[in-house]
Design a protein around this motif. Structure first.
Motif, PDB file in Angstrom:
ATOM      1  N   VAL C 195       0.616  -1.388   0.301  1.00  0.00           N
ATOM      2  CA  VAL C 195       0.096  -0.441   0.212  1.00  0.00           C
ATOM      3  C   VAL C 195       0.973   1.209  -0.358  1.00  0.00           C
ATOM      4  O   VAL C 195       1.784   1.636   0.891  1.00  0.00           O
ATOM      5  CB  VAL C 195      -0.708   0.103   1.320  1.00  0.00           C
ATOM      6  CG1 VAL C 195      -1.799   1.793   1.030  1.00  0.00           C
ATOM      7  CG2 VAL C 195      -1.700  -0.641   1.128  1.00  0.00           C
ATOM      8  N   TRP C 328      -8.612  -3.060  11.655  1.00  0.00           N
ATOM      9  CA  TRP C 328      -7.730  -2.606  10.323  1.00  0.00           C
ATOM     10  C   TRP C 328      -6.392  -1.128  10.657  1.00  0.00           C
ATOM     11  O   TRP C 328      -5.686  -1.584  10.246  1.00  0.00           O
ATOM     12  CB  TRP C 328      -8.612  -2.365   9.450  1.00  0.00           C
ATOM     13  CG  TRP C 328      -7.897  -1.502   8.033  1.00  0.00           C
ATOM     14  CD1 TRP C 328      -7.626  -2.321   6.988  1.00  0.00           C
ATOM     15  CD2 TRP C 328      -8.123  -0.229   8.147  1.00  0.00           C
ATOM     16  NE1 TRP C 328      -7.585  -0.852   6.229  1.00  0.00           N
ATOM     17  CE2 TRP C 328      -6.862  -0.108   6.107  1.00  0.00           C
ATOM     18  CE3 TRP C 328      -8.201   1.223   8.604  1.00  0.00           C
ATOM     19  CZ2 TRP C 328      -7.030   1.448   5.799  1.00  0.00           C
ATOM     20  CZ3 TRP C 328      -7.777   2.256   8.137  1.00  0.00           C
ATOM     21  CH2 TRP C 328      -6.951   2.611   6.537  1.00  0.00           C
ATOM     22  N   LEU C 329      -6.970  -0.900  11.565  1.00  0.00           N
ATOM     23  CA  LEU C 329      -6.544   0.962  12.202  1.00  0.00           C
ATOM     24  C   LEU C 329      -5.442  -0.572  12.855  1.00  0.00           C
ATOM     25  O   LEU C 329      -3.440   0.568  12.841  1.00  0.00           O
ATOM     26  CB  LEU C 329      -7.299   1.400  13.415  1.00  0.00           C
ATOM     27  CG  LEU C 329      -8.263   2.282  12.115  1.00  0.00           C
ATOM     28  CD1 LEU C 329      -9.618   3.119  13.921  1.00  0.00           C
ATOM     29  CD2 LEU C 329      -7.292   3.440  11.842  1.00  0.00           C
ATOM     30  N   MET C 332      -2.831  -1.376   9.789  1.00  0.00           N
ATOM     31  CA  MET C 332      -2.095  -0.698   9.229  1.00  0.00           C
ATOM     32  C   MET C 332      -1.729   0.202  10.372  1.00  0.00           C
ATOM     33  O   MET C 332      -0.515   1.040   9.027  1.00  0.00           O
ATOM     34  CB  MET C 332      -3.756   0.456   8.159  1.00  0.00           C
ATOM     35  CG  MET C 332      -3.986  -0.473   7.610  1.00  0.00           C
ATOM     36  SD  MET C 332      -3.092  -1.940   6.270  1.00  0.00           S
ATOM     37  CE  MET C 332      -2.451  -0.124   5.028  1.00  0.00           C
ATOM     38  N   SER C 333      -1.293   0.993  10.875  1.00  0.00           N
ATOM     39  CA  SER C 333      -0.828   1.586  11.901  1.00  0.00           C
ATOM     40  C   SER C 333      -0.116   1.649  12.434  1.00  0.00           C
ATOM     41  O   SER C 333       1.075   1.741  12.848  1.00  0.00           O
ATOM     42  CB  SER C 333      -1.590   2.054  13.234  1.00  0.00           C
ATOM     43  OG  SER C 333      -3.383   2.979  12.692  1.00  0.00           O
ATOM     44  N   LYS C 335       4.025  -0.364  13.157  1.00  0.00           N
ATOM     45  CA  LYS C 335       5.060   0.098  12.385  1.00  0.00           C
ATOM     46  C   LYS C 335       5.219  -0.611  11.429  1.00  0.00           C
ATOM     47  O   LYS C 335       4.887  -2.107  11.601  1.00  0.00           O
ATOM     48  CB  LYS C 335       6.342   0.677  13.367  1.00  0.00           C
ATOM     49  CG  LYS C 335       5.568   2.477  13.721  1.00  0.00           C
ATOM     50  CD  LYS C 335       6.300   3.538  13.019  1.00  0.00           C
ATOM     51  CE  LYS C 335       5.570   4.896  13.485  1.00  0.00           C
ATOM     52  NZ  LYS C 335       5.273   5.630  12.442  1.00  0.00           N
TER      53      LYS C 335
END
Lengths: 547, 239, 335
Positions: C195, C328-329, C332-333, C335
């Motif tokens: 992404v 999801w957060l 995806m958040s 590191k």
């Protein structure tokens, strides 16, 4: 004493009106939203979530971090650039470089993001050059780097513009004296420039911080992932996707509290001082000659950095079919609407800004009862913090309110105008404030002693001397309003189409070239706006015999 | 020290609307009043000498040396303006100290000199005050103190008394006369007051229409009955 | 100053259209803005329907489907809408929860939406499958499955949208959930490497894609049709995924407060008929939900036709959206 009795009374009334009006406008919206929260919207999946969960804390921390870094970079870089520009008064194209500074303000974030990508993106100019230089792995801007580049792109020119204006208010005799005394560059900075810069820096830093803290599209698009999320995103999410107005309002308060605290700390640093009174000599700098090369390089680097994404926007825009766009009635309508809205909101913003600027000076001049002192303290704070109130929150609140009075679409232009005017207020105040302070220090007593007061003072004393700051503030306010999409979205009135709205709409329907063409029109409009405020004086600077 | 402190030959300055031309020689140690109507070119004459205004043609020699290409600070000149001589955010001592080192890096001896100079102009003890708290006359005396510590042989004063009331003007003139006598500086001052000529000047330069019309002993100038503009200048201000 | 202001106010007043005359019957339709843009279906739909109904169609266009629902929630009982057109299946549960809608009571024939969607309150008018659209000039080996996409070369990037702020973003979230189920976080963990960035909306993502920043973007199977028909450009293609595609179905319904319910039902009937349906493909760039008068343009025939369609029930989406977005957060958040 710097104001006559009648003027003091007018200012009191104007100040009370401005303060009351702004607070009422925001307060009504907030109250209506909070009131609506109870009325059965429980279906929202986010409703009832605790406000200070780990997510919000992380988001708040990131908001603060990226805004602080962006501000630090923008302001730190602005100092050398502004010094170089102030020194090199004859630099080729100098006035155009200053004019460019208002253009990013008028560009919707989406356009700016795409312009920045064309320069700094994976396929951008910078990476092309690096590849030519033999580097294999392209530099990726997505992440904090991209956010910082974008925020510096938006705010460095702004900071430079404010700093140059401050440096140009230094009395001309200082430069003559410093040249006669033989001050070196370091001494000039330490003894003349820094004291002036330090005075305006907190205001500029505060403004930049607010703009970066409330950044939304740029942060998400260039941030590379949801780790880069600002409170503004959470507010938008709460209001639109979760439909939880109370949460949106609380988050807005959080945003104001966090940033307000920082602004308060900053405000402790910048204390106004006595202004030098000058005989109005034309400024001439004698320290520019030796630094022409280094200054030139600094200015060139700054111009490249600012102009490159704008140039990319220009190039994409030129691909649009202007023949067809020129005949597009929707575009005509959007153009007219945008111009009307921005003219009206800039006028309103200036009208509110005058008491915000003048009441504190009135209070400082000694004629202050407790009421006036409070107003003098609160007005500037309100004028600043208004930038932190998300337009979408205010617009939604007003939508709910106006629904009671029938067709909401009719009110859309008025609401958008007021919201834009309030958003521009911090800019306008920062342009007018220091200029007015210097001006009053130089002329107020004289004008008063001659009995030139009230309207006559505004027309004969203030306007001629403050024409440029007024026009600059007006241009900033108009540009900001031209580029704003914000509040239009919620109303969706038939026929109420602004340029950014049209741009997004074309973009959403695959019409990229049209959108680029509209972006170009917006950019050119913003550039045109700056012409009056930066036009050379009619009588060219007269280093005249007895000037 | 050379005989001639200031020598301007065929100096030409061009502005959009007019051209000015100066030619003169001023002896070292002279005290010269520069007079003439507003806009005649008096300040430009000073700017040329001080290096603020590069001439289009001609040469400027100060103390026998050609000044072409020399920055204002590299010239043997101190200049005092009507106002704004002091940086309003710096203390009085700092403002004077700039005359010793423009980067304000002074040793103890330097600060001593600053205090002496302030005492000499009657402002002993004012060191830590800011210019805003001083009267106009006091501020001008600070400017003189700075000129004093700079020890430049040529002193230019651009209407130094214009902002002062008559009594203060007399005091300042007396102080200035003493200082010039002490330092043996060459002094030029612009004035619109005939009585300043009598108090301070040995010679008068009369500038009009961008040219030096007369350069003569002060007594001769004060005795003039013609041309009419000079008579008017002298007569109007006679009590 | 005062004259300037009054001029401006007048100018503003002119900019806002005058409401329609009151003599005729009026049908107020709330929809999203691009539906009523001059190139969208709106103008033709209005012209044709007004010929048959003896009424006047009045559009109110807001930014998108989500804004449409927000608008209704804000207005509540006081809404002026007779028909609401442009919600999608993911919003249906929340829309019903407002209590503002009434069952349509119609049973249109010939509606052929993949996945067999049918609902007593909302009628579908078009649909599109979410798809990864790629640039065939820079991407020679496009992914052929979601697994392919998830596990592919991290150097080949994709731009996706944020499920917190956009419909396609939520679509991808549900798509991955449909395919991977409980293993969705692991899939996102891998996909994350590919992404490039997560944009707030479709426009930003598609803008980055067409600027060449990434060779792939999350869009619709129908996206290439626009480039082929309007720009004669065959460069952009949708990738067919073997697991199947998640579908977005756009629906309309009538409100409980509609002034003339017969007229509103007449409009819904018209909407599912061939006249309306024939307008959709080349104006809304979506697949028509019903029969069109003529066969679809060739460019539509060439589009990816998913063999399997994913669609979660509106209730399931409403119940899990928050938890899935948090999931999801978290991935995806990190590191």
């Amino acid at each position: 004493m710097i104001f006559a009795r009648a003027e003091r009374r007018t200012l009191d009334i104007a100040g009370a009106l401005a303060l009351g009006g702004v607070l009422a406008f925001v307060g009504v919206a907030t109250a209506v939203l909070l009131g609506h929260a109870g009325s059965g919207s429980g279906a929202g999946a986010g409703a009832g979530a605790p406000l200070f969960d780990a997510y919000i804390l992380r988001v708040a921390r990131f908001t603060f971090l990226q805004a602080a870094l962006s501000t630090l970079l923008s302001v730190a870089l602005a100092i050398p650039v502004a010094r170089a520009l102030a020194r090199q008064r004859a630099f080729l194209g100098r006035v155009w470089i200053l004019r460019l500074s208002a253009v990013p303000l008028g560009l919707p974030a989406l356009v700016a993001a795409l312009g920045i990508i064309e320069i700094w993106g994976r396929q951008g100019v910078v990476n092309d050059l690096l590849r030519l230089a033999g580097l294999q792995n392209p530099v990726s801007v997505y992440g904090l780097t991209g956010i910082l580049i974008a925020h510096v792109f938006f705010n460095l020119p702004l900071a430079v513009r404010f700093l140059v204006a401050a440096l140009e208010r230094i009395p001309a005799e200082y430069w003559l004296s410093s040249a006669n005394l033989g001050m070196g560059g370091g001494a000039v900075f330490r003894l003349i420039e820094w004291p002036v810069i330090r005075r305006v820096l907190p205001g500029i830093a505060g403004l930049v911080f607010m703009l970066c803290a409330t950044s939304f599209t740029l942060v998400l698009t260039l941030g590379g992932g949801p780790a880069a999320t600002t409170i503004e995103v959470a507010i938008y999410q709460a209001l639109r996707f979760d439909f939880d107005p109370a949460r949106a309002v609380l988050l807005a308060f959080l945003q104001i509290a966090v940033t307000g605290l920082l602004l308060f700390v900053l405000s402790l640093f910048g204390r106004p001082q006595d202004e030098g009174v000058t005989a109005g000599r034309a400024i001439r700098r004698f320290d520019g000659r030796r630094r022409r090369v280094t200054d030139g390089l600094v200015i060139l680097a700054f111009t490249l950095f600012t102009a490159a994404p704008l140039l990319a926007t220009l190039v994409s825009g030129l691909a649009a079919d202007f023949g067809r766009l020129a005949l597009d009635p929707t575009l005509h309508r959007a153009l007219l609407t945008s111009l009307a809205i921005s003219l009206a909101s800039a006028s309103l913003s200036l009208a509110i800004a005058l008491p915000v600027v003048l009441v504190p000076q009135l209070a400082e001049s000694g004629a202050a009862g407790p009421a006036r002192l409070i107003m003098a303290g609160v007005l500037p704070a309100v004028g600043s913090l208004i930038l932190l109130v998300p337009p979408v929150v205010v617009a939604t609140g007003w939508f709910l309110m106006l629904r009671l009075f029938g067709e909401t679409g009719r009110f859309a232009p008025a609401i958008v105008t007021v919201i834009n005017a309030l958003m521009a207020l911090p800019f306008v105040v920062r342009v007018l404030g220091p200029a007015y302070r210097t001006h009053l220090a130089r002329t107020a007593r004289l004008a008063l002693s001659l009995g030139i007061t009230g309207r006559r003072r505004l027309v004969t004393i203030d306007w001629p001397a403050l024409k440029k700051p007024f026009l600059t503030a007006f241009a900033f306010a108009m540009a900001l309003s031209l580029g704003d999409l914000g509040a239009v979205a919620i109303f969706g009135a038939e026929g109420f189409v602004t340029l950014p709205w049209l741009l997004y709409s074309r973009m959403a329907s695959y019409r990229t070239a049209d959108a680029a063409g509209i972006a170009l029109i917006l950019g050119v409009l913003c550039l045109l706006l700056t012409l009056p405020s930066t036009a050379p004086d009619r009588a060219p600077e007269r280093p005249g015999p007895d000037a | 020290m050379p005989d001639t402190a200031i020598a301007l030959s065929d100096v030409t300055v061009r502005f959009a609307e007019k051209t000015l031309a100066f030619d003169c020689a001023i002896k070292a140690g002279a005290a010269v009043a520069v007079v003439g109507p507003s806009g005649a070119g008096k300040s430009t004459l000073f700017n040329v000498i001080a290096g603020f205004q590069p001439p289009a043609a001609g040469s400027v020699r100060l103390l026998g040396e050609d000044m072409a290409g020399r920055d204002p600070a590299e010239r043997p000149v101190s200049i005092v303006f009507q106002d704004n001589n002091l940086f309003s955010h710096l203390t009085i001592a700092d403002n004077v100290g700039l005359g010793i080192d423009p980067g304000l890096r002074l040793d103890a001896a330097g600060w001593c000199r600053v205090s002496e100079a302030l005492a000499r102009v009657g402002l002993g003890g004012y060191e830590t005050r800011l210019p805003g708290s001083l009267s106009g006359g006091e501020r001008q005396r600070v400017a003189l103190a700075r000129a004093l510590v700079r020890r430049r042989p040529i002193l230019l004063l651009d209407e130094p008394f214009a902002a002062l009331d008559p009594a203060m003007r007399a005091d300042m003139a007396a102080l200035l006369a003493d200082l010039v006598a002490e330092t043996q500086a060459t002094m030029l001052f612009i004035t619109h007051q005939p009585e300043d000529i009598g108090r301070l000047a040995g010679e008068v330069i009369y500038v009009t229409d961008g040219k030096i019309r007369f350069h003569e002993p002060a007594g001769d100038f004060l005795a003039r009955r013609e041309p009419a503009d000079i008579a008017k200048f002298l007569g109007r201000s006679v009590p | 100053m005062r004259t300037l202001l009054s001029t401006l106010v007048t100018a503003l007043a002119v900019c806002v259209a005058v409401p329609a005359s009151a003599q005729e019957k009026t049908l107020t339709v709330y929809t999203y803005e691009s539906f009523i843009a001059e190139w969208g279906p709106g103008p033709k739909v209005k012209e044709e329907f007004e010929k048959t109904c003896g009424c006047k169609v009045e559009w109110v266009g807001v930014a998108d489907g989500v804004e449409l629902l927000t608008r209704l929630k804000l207005e509540g009982e006081g809404t002026k809408a007779d028909v609401v057109l442009g919600l999608d299946t993911n919003l249906i549960a929340e829309a019903k929860a407002t209590g503002l809608f009434e069952a349509h009571g119609l049973s249109p024939k010939d509606l052929t939406v993949p996945g067999g969607f049918s609902d007593d309150t909302f009628l579908p008018y078009d649909y599109g499958h979410f798809a990864v659209v790629y640039d065939s000039e820079t991407l020679k080996n496009p992914p052929t499955s979601l697994k392919d996409l998830v596990e592919g070369d991290p150097a080949e990037k994709i731009v996706i949208e944020d499920p917190r702020t956009s419909t396609p973003g939520l679509g991808l979230l549900l798509w991955v959930k449909s395919v991977y189920g409980d293993k969705a976080p692991e899939a996102w963990e891998k996909l994350k490497r590919r992404v490039l960035t997560v944009t707030p909306g479709w426009s930003e993502a598609y803008g980055l894609f067409t600027k060449g920043e990434a060779p792939m973007v999350l869009s619709y199977t129908t996206s290439p049709a626009y480039h082929v028909i309007a720009e004669k450009n065959e460069r952009y293609k949708a990738a067919a995924f073997s697991e199947g595609h998640y579908i977005q179905i756009e629906v309309a319904g009538l409100t409980r407060t509609a002034g003339d319910k017969a007229l509103a039902r007449q409009f819904l009937t018209y909407m599912t008929g061939p006249d309306f349906q024939s307008i959709i493909p080349e104006t809304n760039w979506m697949m028509p939900a019903g029969k069109t008068r003529d066969p679809l343009p060739a460019a539509f025939d060439a589009l990816v036709k998913p063999e399997k369609t994913f669609l979660m029930s509106p209730e399931e989406v409403a119940a899990n959206r928050k938890a899935w977005i948090d999931e999801w957060l978290a991935v995806m958040s990190a590191k």
